[in-house]
Design a protein around this motif. Structure first.
Motif, mmCIF file in Angstrom:
data_model
loop_
_atom_site.group_PDB
_atom_site.id
_atom_site.type_symbol
_atom_site.label_atom_id
_atom_site.label_comp_id
_atom_site.label_asym_id
_atom_site.label_seq_id
_atom_site.Cartn_x
_atom_site.Cartn_y
_atom_site.Cartn_z
ATOM 1 N N ALA A 191 0.829 -1.222 0.000
ATOM 2 C CA ALA A 191 0.000 0.000 0.000
ATOM 3 C C ALA A 191 0.850 1.253 0.000
ATOM 4 O O ALA A 191 0.626 2.189 0.766
ATOM 5 N N LEU A 192 1.846 1.283 -0.882
ATOM 6 C CA LEU A 192 2.736 2.434 -1.004
ATOM 7 C C LEU A 192 2.190 3.363 -2.076
ATOM 8 O O LEU A 192 1.677 2.916 -3.106
ATOM 9 N N THR A 221 4.184 8.356 1.393
ATOM 10 C CA THR A 221 3.177 7.471 1.991
ATOM 11 C C THR A 221 3.030 7.746 3.476
ATOM 12 O O THR A 221 1.914 7.734 4.020
ATOM 13 N N LEU A 222 4.152 8.000 4.145
ATOM 14 C CA LEU A 222 4.120 8.342 5.563
ATOM 15 C C LEU A 222 3.284 9.598 5.802
ATOM 16 O O LEU A 222 2.415 9.630 6.685
ATOM 17 N N PHE A 255 -5.740 4.177 7.636
ATOM 18 C CA PHE A 255 -4.723 5.176 7.311
ATOM 19 C C PHE A 255 -3.491 5.037 8.210
ATOM 20 O O PHE A 255 -2.366 5.331 7.784
ATOM 21 N N ALA A 256 -3.697 4.603 9.455
ATOM 22 C CA ALA A 256 -2.561 4.361 10.337
ATOM 23 C C ALA A 256 -1.675 3.245 9.791
ATOM 24 O O ALA A 256 -0.437 3.315 9.887
ATOM 25 N N VAL A 257 -2.305 2.218 9.198
ATOM 26 C CA VAL A 257 -1.528 1.146 8.567
ATOM 27 C C VAL A 257 -0.721 1.689 7.388
ATOM 28 O O VAL A 257 0.461 1.359 7.222
ATOM 29 N N ILE A 258 -1.339 2.550 6.570
ATOM 30 C CA ILE A 258 -0.619 3.146 5.440
ATOM 31 C C ILE A 258 0.570 3.964 5.945
ATOM 32 O O ILE A 258 1.688 3.861 5.424
ATOM 33 N N GLY A 259 0.339 4.790 6.958
ATOM 34 C CA GLY A 259 1.432 5.593 7.506
ATOM 35 C C GLY A 259 2.551 4.741 8.070
ATOM 36 O O GLY A 259 3.733 5.044 7.874
ATOM 37 N N SER A 260 2.187 3.666 8.756
ATOM 38 C CA SER A 260 3.216 2.790 9.322
ATOM 39 C C SER A 260 4.021 2.094 8.236
ATOM 40 O O SER A 260 5.226 1.867 8.387
ATOM 41 N N MET A 261 3.367 1.757 7.113
ATOM 42 C CA MET A 261 4.096 1.148 6.005
ATOM 43 C C MET A 261 5.050 2.159 5.374
ATOM 44 O O MET A 261 6.167 1.803 4.959
ATOM 45 N N GLY A 262 4.639 3.422 5.292
ATOM 46 C CA GLY A 262 5.543 4.444 4.793
ATOM 47 C C GLY A 262 6.770 4.572 5.665
ATOM 48 O O GLY A 262 7.907 4.658 5.168
#
Length: 509
Positions: free
Chosen positions: A222-223, A286-287, A306-313
């Motif tokens: 999810a980048l 992405t972060l 969205f927290a998951v997306i930020g954590s992946m960034g």
């Protein structure tokens, strides 16, 4: 060669059809078998951990066909760590599901086991084509889990999820075809040997295939700019499924580590660090996007997505530095973010059940049963997810900031990590105060089933305890992860374990 390496793939592969054919009409039996299988997976993963803890890399050649001609499974520190994480998460999530949500549709437990089979296979395979095969196994199972229980919103999100992953699978197959056409192999170790010797005229095709693979892995992780599918998909999926999906984004990150350190690492000639120019900017964007989404979210489930997306960034920012110290920090944060992200979806579901008419919307509503208990759980989860002291998220971010000091982009990385942390704190603070602090003053509606959730609360407690455990044992864990990162960058060890010492400059015998 030890046969235990294949057990994390074979066990759920056998259990799934047993559940499908023998226990589909008996929910109690299905739950017992599913729990027993998942506990056994955890035991096997821990046993494999002891086998590789001294730095040994174990291999398993299916049918005794030697690499690179046959299918090979590889167990090293990294892959076994991911197996343990998957089993721990799966067991906690299963407790949550059997508290009632597994009855919302058919064949939940069979699909769950197929999902674990695909995830475990992706972590163990030593061949990119078989990585594609395991991707398809886990994706097919996830399609069924995604729409478990039905409903218009869930079906709409499920269609989007299926379409984006079918596109990703198509690109994956094209990419491996391009790489095989010039390298003549898809075995990861053999590819690492052959990539530096690819003819100059074939470099463009090789690099195009590698960049296409990077795009596929970015879809899984999810980048940006292929992140758009995740918030709606995870927010509308059943809570137990969304929590399990927290490990699936990490599959993308794992694949980036495997491909771009092993096959396209320091010895890859013209293809060295092919991902670096693209990965770091995308990870930082992405972060920012993920944490901004946390601030703008209107539902608790959407906030978790969205927290998951930020954590992946953040995770891929550290991976993109491609140094052992940065990778060690990334692995610690990977463990933390998986548990912290999963527990947010479970909390969101319990809150939604208790607020009829409001569900998990970030709006003021009447009080509800177990408000203080869920408020406390959310408070701990928020501390973990935002990276505030004293929990593991804070330690992970400190490790990443320290690892970035020697980077030429240190100022940008520090600024964005600290700035987005502040944004996340504000977003979680707004959500928590709205849901748990404010009230309309009206008496709440307390559904009869609201108190019957002891297993759900146990599941949330286990995941939060995992975050606390990562904090308490951060010292020995980071020592282990430092050794894991060093092993990942010592690619010669991996190559020798898979191919033996009969390696020629142009490939393997």
């Amino acid at each position: 060669m030890t046969h235990w390496i294949i057990a994390p793939v074979v066990l759920p592969a056998i259990m799934a059809p047993i559940l499908l054919m023998g226990a589909r009409h008996d929910m109690v039996l299905a739950r017992i078998f599913s729990i027993a299988s998942t506990v056994a997976l955890l035991g096997i993963a821990l046993a494999l951990t002891t086998m590789v803890s001294d730095g040994t890399i174990l291999t398993y050649a299916l049918g005794n066909w030697v690499a690179p001609f046959g299918i090979v499974l590889v167990a090293d520190r990294l892959s076994v760590m991911m197996l343990v994480l998957t089993a721990v998460l799966a067991l906690a999530v299963l407790f949550f599901a059997i508290d009632g949500s597994d009855r919302d549709g058919r064949h939940f437990h069979a699909l769950y086991q197929f999902q674990l089979m695909g995830i475990n296979g992706a972590f163990l395979t030593g061949d990119f084509f078989n990585l594609f095969v395991f991707f398809e196994v886990l994706l097919i199972a996830s399609y069924g889990l995604m729409v478990h229980g039905g409903g218009p919103a869930r079906m709409k999100a499920g269609v989007q999820y299926v379409v984006i992953n079918l596109v990703g699978s198509t690109l994956f197959l094209i990419a491996v075809g391009m790489i095989y056409s010039v390298a003549g192999t898809l075995n990861m170790a053999d590819l690492a040997v052959k990539v530096p010797h690819i003819a100059a005229g074939d470099q463009a095709l090789l690099q195009a295939g590698a960049l296409l693979l990077l795009l596929v892995f970015c879809i899984k992780a999810a980048l940006i700019p292929v992140h758009f599918w995740l918030p709606g998909t995870y927010a509308n999926a059943p809570a137990a499924v969304a929590a399990l999906f927290a490990i699936m984004t990490k599959v993308g990150a794992y694949c980036v580590i495997r491909l771009y350190i092993l096959a396209f690492g320091a010895d890859a000639g013209a293809a060295t660090w092919l991902a670096a120019p693209w990965l770091l900017p995308a990870a930082l964007l992405t972060l920012v996007l993920g944490m901004t989404g946390v601030l703008a979210a209107r539902r608790l489930g959407q906030l978790a997505g969205f927290a998951v997306i930020g954590s992946m960034g953040l995770l891929l920012t550290s991976i993109a530095l491609f140094t052992p110290i940065a990778l060690s920090a990334a692995l610690y944060y990977l463990l933390h973010s998986t548990l912290a992200g999963a527990v947010l979806f479970l909390i969101a579901d319990l809150v939604a059940r208790r607020r009829p008419g409001h569900e998990d919307g970030l709006s003021v509503a009447p009080g509800f049963t177990q408000l203080k208990l869920l408020a406390g759980a959310f408070f701990i989860a928020a501390i973990a997810a935002t990276g505030m002291p004293p929990l593991s998220g804070f330690i992970g971010k400190l490790l990443m900031l320290d690892a970035a000091l020697d980077s030429v982009h240190a100022a940008v990385i520090w600024t964005l990590i600290l700035g987005t942390s502040l944004i996340a704190i504000i977003g979680f603070g707004r959500a928590g105060s709205t849901l748990f602090w404010k009230s309309t003053g009206e008496p709440g509606s307390f559904p009869e089933h609201a108190e019957k959730n002891s297993l759900s609360l146990i599941a949330i407690g286990l995941l939060l305890a995992g975050c606390v455990g990562l904090t308490l044992f951060a010292g020995p864990l980071t020592t282990y992860l430092d050794a894991t990162a060093e092993q990942i960058f010592a690619t010669d060890q991996y190559i020798e374990a898979v191919l033996g010492n009969t390696v020629l400059p142009g490939g393997s015998l």
